[in-house]
Design an enzyme around this catalytic site. Structure first.
Site, PDB file in Angstrom:
ATOM      1  N   ARG A  89       0.847  -1.204   0.000  1.00  0.00           N
ATOM      2  CA  ARG A  89       0.000   0.000   0.000  1.00  0.00           C
ATOM      3  C   ARG A  89       0.880   1.250   0.000  1.00  0.00           C
ATOM      4  O   ARG A  89       0.499   2.294   0.503  1.00  0.00           O
ATOM      5  CB  ARG A  89      -0.879   0.017   1.242  1.00  0.00           C
ATOM      6  CG  ARG A  89      -0.032  -0.136   2.489  1.00  0.00           C
ATOM      7  CD  ARG A  89      -0.691   0.236   3.727  1.00  0.00           C
ATOM      8  NE  ARG A  89       0.097  -0.329   4.817  1.00  0.00           N
ATOM      9  CZ  ARG A  89      -0.143  -0.144   6.064  1.00  0.00           C
ATOM     10  NH1 ARG A  89      -1.151   0.595   6.417  1.00  0.00           N
ATOM     11  NH2 ARG A  89       0.612  -0.684   6.988  1.00  0.00           N
ATOM     12  N   LYS A 109       2.143   6.516   1.181  1.00  0.00           N
ATOM     13  CA  LYS A 109       1.634   5.351   1.912  1.00  0.00           C
ATOM     14  C   LYS A 109       0.111   5.442   1.918  1.00  0.00           C
ATOM     15  O   LYS A 109      -0.440   6.447   2.374  1.00  0.00           O
ATOM     16  CB  LYS A 109       2.194   5.392   3.345  1.00  0.00           C
ATOM     17  CG  LYS A 109       2.078   4.097   4.097  1.00  0.00           C
ATOM     18  CD  LYS A 109       2.898   4.158   5.390  1.00  0.00           C
ATOM     19  CE  LYS A 109       2.588   3.005   6.301  1.00  0.00           C
ATOM     20  NZ  LYS A 109       3.319   3.128   7.584  1.00  0.00           N
ATOM     21  N   GLY A 122      -4.729  -1.686  -0.318  1.00  0.00           N
ATOM     22  CA  GLY A 122      -3.715  -0.719  -0.725  1.00  0.00           C
ATOM     23  C   GLY A 122      -3.927   0.673  -0.144  1.00  0.00           C
ATOM     24  O   GLY A 122      -3.228   1.614  -0.492  1.00  0.00           O
ATOM     25  N   ARG A 172       5.798   9.797   3.401  1.00  0.00           N
ATOM     26  CA  ARG A 172       6.857   9.479   4.362  1.00  0.00           C
ATOM     27  C   ARG A 172       8.210   9.761   3.742  1.00  0.00           C
ATOM     28  O   ARG A 172       8.425   9.494   2.559  1.00  0.00           O
ATOM     29  CB  ARG A 172       6.724   8.000   4.721  1.00  0.00           C
ATOM     30  CG  ARG A 172       7.855   7.437   5.522  1.00  0.00           C
ATOM     31  CD  ARG A 172       7.441   6.187   6.249  1.00  0.00           C
ATOM     32  NE  ARG A 172       7.395   5.011   5.375  1.00  0.00           N
ATOM     33  CZ  ARG A 172       7.025   3.806   5.804  1.00  0.00           C
ATOM     34  NH1 ARG A 172       6.657   3.630   7.063  1.00  0.00           N
ATOM     35  NH2 ARG A 172       7.001   2.784   4.987  1.00  0.00           N
ATOM     36  N   ASP A 244      10.796  -6.862   8.646  1.00  0.00           N
ATOM     37  CA  ASP A 244      10.490  -5.945   7.544  1.00  0.00           C
ATOM     38  C   ASP A 244      10.245  -4.527   8.061  1.00  0.00           C
ATOM     39  O   ASP A 244      10.131  -3.595   7.271  1.00  0.00           O
ATOM     40  CB  ASP A 244       9.265  -6.429   6.741  1.00  0.00           C
ATOM     41  CG  ASP A 244       8.064  -6.708   7.619  1.00  0.00           C
ATOM     42  OD1 ASP A 244       8.190  -7.530   8.539  1.00  0.00           O
ATOM     43  OD2 ASP A 244       7.007  -6.098   7.402  1.00  0.00           O
TER      44      ASP A 244
HETATM   45  P1  AMP Z   1       2.993  -3.515   8.214  1.00  0.00           P
HETATM   46  O1  AMP Z   1       2.290  -4.330   9.246  1.00  0.00           O
HETATM   47  O2  AMP Z   1       2.460  -2.149   8.068  1.00  0.00           O
HETATM   48  O3  AMP Z   1       4.473  -3.541   8.374  1.00  0.00           O
HETATM   49  O4  AMP Z   1       2.671  -4.233   6.821  1.00  0.00           O
HETATM   50  C1  AMP Z   1       3.015  -5.573   6.550  1.00  0.00           C
HETATM   51  C2  AMP Z   1       2.733  -5.894   5.102  1.00  0.00           C
HETATM   52  O5  AMP Z   1       1.320  -5.809   4.830  1.00  0.00           O
HETATM   53  C3  AMP Z   1       3.395  -4.977   4.107  1.00  0.00           C
HETATM   54  O6  AMP Z   1       3.778  -5.744   3.014  1.00  0.00           O
HETATM   55  C4  AMP Z   1       2.303  -4.009   3.743  1.00  0.00           C
HETATM   56  O7  AMP Z   1       2.499  -3.425   2.482  1.00  0.00           O
HETATM   57  C5  AMP Z   1       1.086  -4.915   3.751  1.00  0.00           C
HETATM   58  N1  AMP Z   1      -0.159  -4.152   4.003  1.00  0.00           N
HETATM   59  C6  AMP Z   1      -0.547  -3.586   5.140  1.00  0.00           C
HETATM   60  N2  AMP Z   1      -1.723  -2.948   5.007  1.00  0.00           N
HETATM   61  C7  AMP Z   1      -2.101  -3.122   3.726  1.00  0.00           C
HETATM   62  C8  AMP Z   1      -3.246  -2.713   2.941  1.00  0.00           C
HETATM   63  N3  AMP Z   1      -4.226  -1.985   3.461  1.00  0.00           N
HETATM   64  N4  AMP Z   1      -3.282  -3.082   1.654  1.00  0.00           N
HETATM   65  C9  AMP Z   1      -2.302  -3.817   1.099  1.00  0.00           C
HETATM   66  N5  AMP Z   1      -1.216  -4.227   1.775  1.00  0.00           N
HETATM   67  C10 AMP Z   1      -1.103  -3.891   3.068  1.00  0.00           C
HETATM   68 MG    MG Z   2       5.912  -2.563   7.500  1.00  0.00          MG
END
Ligand code: AMP
Ligand code: MG
Length: 472
Positions: A89, A109, A122, A172, A244
């Site tokens: 996203r 973002k 996304g 960001r 990550d």
């Molecule tokens: P995060 O927990 O923010 O570190 O995200 C972990 C993974 O989930 C990353 O690959 C993000 O891009 C994906 N992700 C989180 N929220 C979304 C969303 N709303 N749509 C698509 N991918 C997401």
């Molecule tokens: Mg992340």
């Protein structure tokens, strides 16, 4: 004057397998909530009075020189290896070299789906966008290495979470978005050429004096040790220290379920998904070592003699807890007015923390009150503080100006959870003043502003935030 962002992109020159090039998905009605003019100026961005600003930072218009792309990475999430994550996203617009000579990424973002979105939409909703804006800028004001916030825009669209919420896009800014998980994806795929290219890129961008992968590992370990000790010195809990979400640059990244602790308890966990306290306050010092072990593992294939490298890297990782402890001691000694810690100061600090926990003392306010001579009021049993303070007073009698030192390192204001929740509630109702006021005060966290006393107050029982949620 039209908006000018002096893009100078390098990540887009890396091999194709590092990313997918694609543009953002336009939104219905972009409306600027906040724009960080100071940061824009430091990045050499010009023409920020351009009425297209909201469009550009919502992803409806691509600024000249941008080469939007979604980055690929993998990562351990709560200890489980996920072999492919990536920007699901988010989109990197490109890089700029700031007036300080440092290259930084500019990333949207919440800008729409990418090949890495899996089942996600996304998008981001207003709450996590403003939370990241406020907390990342507050961390910057506290002098913590961190990604920053350049813009926040309402999309005029709804996103579906537990219920429909107003959508938003955050811009960001980061020293880079290279994560431990970026190394992990190429190591897991046994793609030696990609791993080498990523290594060369990372060294050139962040550690130009690193002699070899062992040296890179050491320098990242040093920065991460200092970072986590600094988080702890402010009562900060990242909440989702997956590999990550752990940068090679040493910046704090990904403000999802993060929170600052109110009353001191080392076991504090806020994140609703962290059921076993893996990423709780005190656990952070252990987990960062685990994350560095994952980086070490991913760097092994770069070494000519992998067996010898395993041994050497293991020793480096095993030495990390001592580095964290030393940084922690230095930071916490300063918090009680001690310039250069002596071995016996460890006990002094630990005894204060034990009494704070037993006395349910507010973390931020207790340390700040030490400088003002009012700390005993923070304890359920003030006598417990008095008994500690005797030894402390004797110790700081040797210090040149402990009060000044304590006021320098112990903030008055931090973004407390209940204030963030109130700010988000107001913004959802269309009122951005709460956000702007919070930003104004948090920009000067060490100043005891007379008209900001309400933001120093811990939550009333009814205001206490029990859980925080991931930034989705
Ligand atoms: P995060 O927990 O923010 O570190 O995200 C972990 C993974 O989930 C990353 O690959 C993000 O891009 C994906 N992700 C989180 N929220 C979304 C969303 N709303 N749509 C698509 N991918 C997401
Ligand atoms: Mg992340």
């Amino acid at each position: 004057m039209t908006l000018h962002i002096p893009f100078d992109n390098t990540y887009a020159r890396l091999p194709d397998g590092f990313y997918t090039k694609l543009g953002p998905t336009p939104v219905r009605a972009p409306e600027l909530i906040a724009f960080n003019h100071d940061l824009a100026e430091a990045l050499g961005i010009e023409g920020t009075a351009d009425p297209r600003l909201a469009k550009v930072f919502a992803g409806n218009a691509i600024p000249d020189g941008a080469e939007p792309l979604a980055q690929l990475y993998a990562g351990h999430q709560f200890g489980q290896f996920n072999p492919q994550l990536g920007d699901g996203r988010a989109l990197l617009l490109g890089e700029v070299v700031g007036t300080d000579g440092i290259r930084r990424d500019i990333q949207l973002k919440g800008s729409g789906r990418t090949p890495y979105s899996r089942s996600g939409d996304g998008r981001a909703w207003l709450g996590p966008v403003l939370r990241e804006y406020v907390v990342s800028e507050a961390m910057h004001a506290l002098d913590v290495p961190t990604t920053r916030a350049l813009a926040a825009v309402r999309t005029g669209e709804e996103v579906i979470r537990e219920r429909p919420m107003p959508g938003a896009v955050l811009t960001r800014v980061a020293a880079s978005h290279i994560r431990v998980g970026t190394f992990q994806i190429f190591a897991a795929r046994r793609d030696g050429a990609a791993l080498q290219a990523l290594y060369d890129y990372t060294v050139a961008r962040h550690y130009p004096d690193a002699k070899d992968p062992a040296d890179l590992l050491q320098q990242v370990i040093n920065r991460q040790a200092a970072l986590v000790a600094q988080w702890m010195s402010f009562g900060f809990i990242h909440g989702v220290m997956n590999t990550d979400n752990c940068t090679l640059s040493g910046e704090t990244i990904d403000y999802g379920p993060c929170a600052f602790m109110d009353s001191y308890d080392p076991e504090t966990v806020y994140s609703s998904i962290d059921r076993f306290g893996r990423y709780g306050y005190a656990a952070q010092a252990d987990i960062i070592v685990w994350n560095m072990a994952q980086l070490a593992t991913a760097l092994i294939p770069l070494m000519p003699d992998p067996e010898a490298a395993v041994e050497a890297f293991t020793a480096q990782v095993h030495a990390m807890p001592d580095l964290i402890r030393a940084e922690w001691e230095r930071r916490f000694a300063a918090k009680i007015g001690i310039t250069t810690p002596r071995p016996e100061d460890k006990t002094l600090i630990a005894e204060l923390l034990t009494r704070m926990q037993q006395g349910q003392a507010d973390f931020t306010n207790t340390f700040r009150a030490l400088a003002d001579g009012t700390a005993r009021d923070q304890f359920l049993d003030p006598a417990a503080f008095d008994s500690w303070a005797e030894g402390w007073q004797a110790r700081i009698a040797d210090e040149p100006d402990p009060q000044a030192l304590m006021r320098q390192v112990n903030p008055c204001v931090i973004p407390r959870n209940h204030r963030i929740e109130q700010m988000i509630e107001a913004a959802v109702a269309g009122d951005d003043q709460t956000f702007h006021r919070l930003m104004d005060v948090l920009a000067r966290p060490f100043d005891d502003l007379p008209d900001a006393q309400d933001l120093r107050r811990p939550p009333e029982p009814a205001e206490v935030v029990q859980a925080t949620f991931c930034g989705t």
